[in-house]
Design a protein around this motif. Structure first.
Motif, PDB file in Angstrom:
ATOM      1  N   GLU A  74       0.832  -1.210   0.000  1.00  0.00           N
ATOM      2  CA  GLU A  74       0.000   0.000   0.000  1.00  0.00           C
ATOM      3  C   GLU A  74       0.867   1.260   0.000  1.00  0.00           C
TER       4      GLU A  74
ATOM      5  N   ASN B 174       1.144   4.060  -3.127  1.00  0.00           N
ATOM      6  CA  ASN B 174       0.711   5.415  -2.864  1.00  0.00           C
ATOM      7  C   ASN B 174       1.871   6.411  -2.852  1.00  0.00           C
TER       8      ASN B 174
ATOM      9  N   GLU C 204     -12.184  -6.425  -1.613  1.00  0.00           N
ATOM     10  CA  GLU C 204     -12.633  -5.027  -1.658  1.00  0.00           C
ATOM     11  C   GLU C 204     -11.792  -4.147  -0.732  1.00  0.00           C
ATOM     12  N   ASP C 205     -11.438  -4.691   0.434  1.00  0.00           N
ATOM     13  CA  ASP C 205     -10.571  -3.950   1.359  1.00  0.00           C
ATOM     14  C   ASP C 205      -9.209  -3.676   0.727  1.00  0.00           C
TER      15      ASP C 205
ATOM     16  N   LYS D  18      -9.381  -0.877  -1.871  1.00  0.00           N
ATOM     17  CA  LYS D  18      -9.462   0.426  -1.205  1.00  0.00           C
ATOM     18  C   LYS D  18      -8.109   0.831  -0.644  1.00  0.00           C
TER      19      LYS D  18
ATOM     20  N   LYS E  12      -5.975   2.160  -3.149  1.00  0.00           N
ATOM     21  CA  LYS E  12      -6.570   3.339  -3.786  1.00  0.00           C
ATOM     22  C   LYS E  12      -6.762   3.108  -5.283  1.00  0.00           C
TER      23      LYS E  12
ATOM     24  N   GLN F 224      -8.053   2.943  -8.898  1.00  0.00           N
ATOM     25  CA  GLN F 224      -8.865   3.847  -9.724  1.00  0.00           C
ATOM     26  C   GLN F 224      -8.801   3.388 -11.179  1.00  0.00           C
TER      27      GLN F 224
END
Length: 376
Positions: free
Chosen positions: A188, A192, A365-366, A369, A372, A374
């Motif tokens: 993650e 990011n 799904e977690d 998210k 992030k 898109q």
């Protein structure tokens, strides 16, 4: 065809036999009978024949595993080039040591990249040899062939590898494997980072490949093969990928997908027809994915690019499922693992894609998210 044991023993004399000749002939017959007793129906197997039998028992005839079969044959051919295509009973413990020593001096068949350095030309011209991991892999394969032939009662002799110690131990392999497992939290952070904001724009196929790997655990080659028709909705309404080709039999499965990623893949494949990775003549995508990784690293030039491989994502997903308490049979069904050691065979255990989705969909799904995700 399997050769008869008669071919192993020297032909008997044609001339008139004396007493000593008769005694020698009797010993020869006795030896022949002893050797015949080591094989099912008295039919002897050479290393190459045993390897083909191993491949036959390892793969279903209806499933194409061309790359893995090619790898298995290549491993055995490397050994045969050293010791010859000998019969199984002819290899002894000392022979294993000799083969291992010879492998340490065997040049690698892969061309080496020329790097300009200040080293002496003699060092630059020194041939590259097989590394320790490759040598251990070759010998572990031969050990597995012997073990299978004994387990399947095709060979009743001893396994010459019973006392062999690999130069790369199981502990070493597991330690190296753990090094490539990135925690989901670490992934993650990587995704990011500031320069990854451009990722999906500059390399959308790699972006989708890695995102698919992190939420499904699919192998890179299987993701690279995806076509639009492989994206389906199950009878129970689960968005999924129908994996029809994989490295292993267990990998042929139906994998649940979170709806946003399903829609993104649908959109990309509708516009591009495929994932944008070109396979070689053996339907192998490793070279194409390596080139894509190289282009990706040039685009971003970041040190953390080394940490973003589909296999790392696969490991990370499996670890995360364990962390979230997902039971073994569900993990096996989703990941395409064959858990023979606990009698859980993922491709015959009856777990449907809808059942596995009920357990892992919220986790997927977690993850999206957290990354992030898109699109477009």
């Amino acid at each position: 065809p399997v050769q008869t044991i008669v071919q192993v023993v020297s032909p008997h004399h044609q001339q008139q036999l004396g007493v000593q000749d008769v005694l020698g002939y009797d010993k020869e017959l006795q030896k022949m009978e002893e050797i015949k007793s080591l094989y099912h129906a008295g039919l002897a197997f050479t290393l190459s024949e045993a390897n083909e039998t191993y491949i036959k028992f390892s793969f279903d005839d209806n499933v194409k595993n061309a790359k893995t079969i090619k790898d298995y044959r290549s491993r055995m051919n490397t050994i045969i080039e050293i010791c010859g295509d000998r019969f199984l009973h002819e290899l002894e413990n000392d022979d294993v040591v000799h083969i291992e020593n010879a492998l340490m001096e065997t040049p690698t068949s892969r061309p080496q990249k020329k790097v300009v350095t200040k080293k002496r030309s003699s060092e630059e011209d020194k041939p590259q040899v097989l590394n320790r991991s490759t040598i251990s892999e070759r010998l572990r394969h031969l050990k597995a062939v012997y073990s299978m032939m004994i387990a399947r009662r095709r060979y009743f002799g001893e396994n010459p590898f019973d006392y062999w110690q690999s130069i790369v131990s199981s502990k070493d392999r597991k330690r190296d494997g753990r090094k490539s497992i990135r925690s989901v939290e670490r992934v993650e952070v990587i995704f990011n980072g500031s320069y990854y904001k451009q990722f999906r724009e500059n390399a959308p196929n790699m972006y989708l490949l890695l995102m698919t790997a992190i939420v499904t655990g699919m192998r890179a080659s299987s993701i690279a093969r995806i076509k639009e028709e492989d994206l389906m909705i199950s009878v129970g309404g689960t968005p999924m990928i129908d994996v029809t080709r994989d490295k292993t039999v267990a990998g042929v499965r139906q994998v649940p997908l979170p709806q946003p990623l399903f829609d993104a893949l649908k959109d990309y494949l509708n516009k591009n027809k495929n994932m944008g990775f070109k396979a070689d003549t053996a339907d192998n995508y490793s070279s194409a994915i390596s080139k894509a990784n190289g282009r990706f690293k040039k685009i971003f030039g970041g040190e953390t690019a080394e940490q973003l491989t589909a296999h790392d994502m696969r490991r990370s997903f499996n670890e995360y499922l364990k962390k979230r308490g997902v039971q073994l049979d569900i993990r096996a069904a989703v990941m395409g693992h064959n858990q023979r050691e606990v009698n859980v065979v993922s491709y015959t255990n009856g777990i449907s894609v809808d059942e596995s989705s009920d357990v892992v969909s919220s986790i997927q799904e977690d993850l999206l998210k957290l990354m992030k995700f898109q699109w477009p």
